[in-house]
Design a protein around this motif. Sequence first.
Motif, PDB file in Angstrom:
ATOM      1  N   GLY A   1       0.774  -1.233   0.000  1.00 21.28           N
ATOM      2  CA  GLY A   1       0.000   0.000   0.000  1.00 21.28           C
ATOM      3  C   GLY A   1       0.805   1.282   0.000  1.00 21.28           C
TER       4      GLY A   1
ATOM      5  N   ASP B   1      -2.541  -2.559  -7.370  1.00 22.32           N
ATOM      6  CA  ASP B   1      -3.696  -2.888  -6.528  1.00 22.32           C
ATOM      7  C   ASP B   1      -4.447  -4.094  -7.075  1.00 22.32           C
ATOM      8  OD1 ASP B   1      -3.560  -0.797  -4.492  1.00 22.32           O
ATOM      9  OD2 ASP B   1      -3.950   0.577  -6.147  1.00 22.32           O
TER      10      ASP B   1
ATOM     11  N   LYS C   1     -10.544  -2.748  -4.970  1.00 23.03           N
ATOM     12  CA  LYS C   1     -11.106  -1.491  -4.464  1.00 23.03           C
ATOM     13  C   LYS C   1     -10.580  -1.190  -3.061  1.00 23.03           C
ATOM     14  CE  LYS C   1     -15.552   0.786  -3.603  1.00 23.03           C
ATOM     15  NZ  LYS C   1     -17.038   0.627  -3.655  1.00 23.03           N
ATOM     16  N   VAL C   2     -10.541  -2.210  -2.216  1.00 21.88           N
ATOM     17  CA  VAL C   2     -10.039  -2.025  -0.847  1.00 21.88           C
ATOM     18  C   VAL C   2      -8.555  -1.685  -0.867  1.00 21.88           C
ATOM     19  CG1 VAL C   2      -9.617  -3.167   1.357  1.00 21.88           C
ATOM     20  CG2 VAL C   2     -11.786  -3.509   0.168  1.00 21.88           C
ATOM     21  N   SER C   3      -7.780  -2.370  -1.721  1.00 20.62           N
ATOM     22  CA  SER C   3      -6.353  -2.094  -1.836  1.00 20.62           C
ATOM     23  C   SER C   3      -6.100  -0.639  -2.248  1.00 20.62           C
ATOM     24  CB  SER C   3      -5.702  -3.052  -2.837  1.00 20.62           C
ATOM     25  OG  SER C   3      -4.316  -2.812  -2.951  1.00 20.62           O
ATOM     26  N   LYS C   4      -6.889  -0.163  -3.220  1.00 25.50           N
ATOM     27  CA  LYS C   4      -6.737   1.229  -3.654  1.00 25.50           C
ATOM     28  C   LYS C   4      -7.048   2.196  -2.539  1.00 25.50           C
ATOM     29  CE  LYS C   4      -7.669   0.572  -8.599  1.00 25.50           C
ATOM     30  NZ  LYS C   4      -8.609   0.821  -9.728  1.00 25.50           N
ATOM     31  N   SER C   5      -8.071   1.898  -1.757  1.00 27.60           N
ATOM     32  CA  SER C   5      -8.466   2.805  -0.672  1.00 27.60           C
ATOM     33  C   SER C   5      -7.430   2.818   0.443  1.00 27.60           C
ATOM     34  CB  SER C   5      -9.828   2.409  -0.106  1.00 27.60           C
ATOM     35  OG  SER C   5      -9.769   1.165   0.580  1.00 27.60           O
ATOM     36  N   ASN C   6      -6.648   1.727   0.557  1.00 30.19           N
ATOM     37  CA  ASN C   6      -5.631   1.646   1.621  1.00 30.19           C
ATOM     38  C   ASN C   6      -4.273   2.172   1.190  1.00 30.19           C
ATOM     39  OD1 ASN C   6      -7.455   0.465   3.361  1.00 30.19           O
ATOM     40  ND2 ASN C   6      -6.830  -1.629   2.914  1.00 30.19           N
ATOM     41  N   SER C   7      -4.102   2.473  -0.122  1.00 30.21           N
ATOM     42  CA  SER C   7      -2.811   2.948  -0.602  1.00 30.21           C
ATOM     43  C   SER C   7      -2.535   4.356  -0.080  1.00 30.21           C
ATOM     44  CB  SER C   7      -2.781   2.931  -2.127  1.00 30.21           C
ATOM     45  OG  SER C   7      -2.860   1.603  -2.617  1.00 30.21           O
ATOM     46  N   GLN C   8      -1.254   4.632   0.158  1.00 30.69           N
ATOM     47  CA  GLN C   8      -0.879   5.954   0.660  1.00 30.69           C
ATOM     48  C   GLN C   8       0.459   6.383   0.067  1.00 30.69           C
ATOM     49  OE1 GLN C   8       0.563   5.691   4.874  1.00 30.69           O
ATOM     50  NE2 GLN C   8      -0.485   3.725   4.815  1.00 30.69           N
TER      51      GLN C   8
END
Length: 267
Positions: free
Chosen positions: A98, A165, A260-267
Amino acid sequence: MLIGFIGSGKIAQALIKGFLTAGITRVESILASAPKDDFKNHTKTRDIGCRTTYFNPEVVKHSEILILAVKPPLVESVLAEIKPLVTPKHLMISIAAGITLQTMERALPPEARVVRVMSNTPVLIRQGATVFALGQNASKPDGDLVKKLYESVGICDQIPENLIDAVTALSGSGPAYTYMTMEALADAGVREGIPRELSYNLVAQTLIGAARMVLETGKHPAGLKDDVCSPAGCTINAMYHLEKHGFRSMLMDAVQLATKVSKSNSQ
């Protein structure tokens, strides 16, 4: 080749073993760090033959290749700690899930060479599936080196970062989908009277064999599936049941959700 691991958990240990087995480097050329109270990983890394340290800056001073193998929440503080010591001679390879290339490049000197890697747990048995994306200062030779390193523990390919992702959802999470499938099939075998240990062995070997058929024959999975389905036979009837209940679309939806979850957790 001087290699340093910032973090020496299970994945780091698996990589070290792979690099050594492949003859990529020598054990005395590897240095790994872990916190003082992490006795377990210090001990296991030393058992491989590597030196360890409590201090991340010492790893940077020692190494040409730095593998960032800490938990994602620790990345920011670790990069801040080592930033003054990172030079253009260092190749920074991050396996922190992430954490984007941009995040790492902002936290390091402007000339830093950074590579982002996504792998999966079968690297522990040298059967991993790995992809990597190059940062703005990383070169083709850097990519070739990363590929060589990770091919010692499985397969490895370069991709654009915007696909990481999706790869996380597909092959990163993929072992979990497979284990659930194995468990369900083994339970089905037990239900039909097969002893549990034998059922698990049959399922595991069936999945290994099917996967190798895809990799070694080059034949499309649909064609291999057709080869098993005799007219009016048990397999085609089982296929009909799976299709009727959305088996294929359920897997596709699961990967889409995980992406989708992986993208939302990326920083």
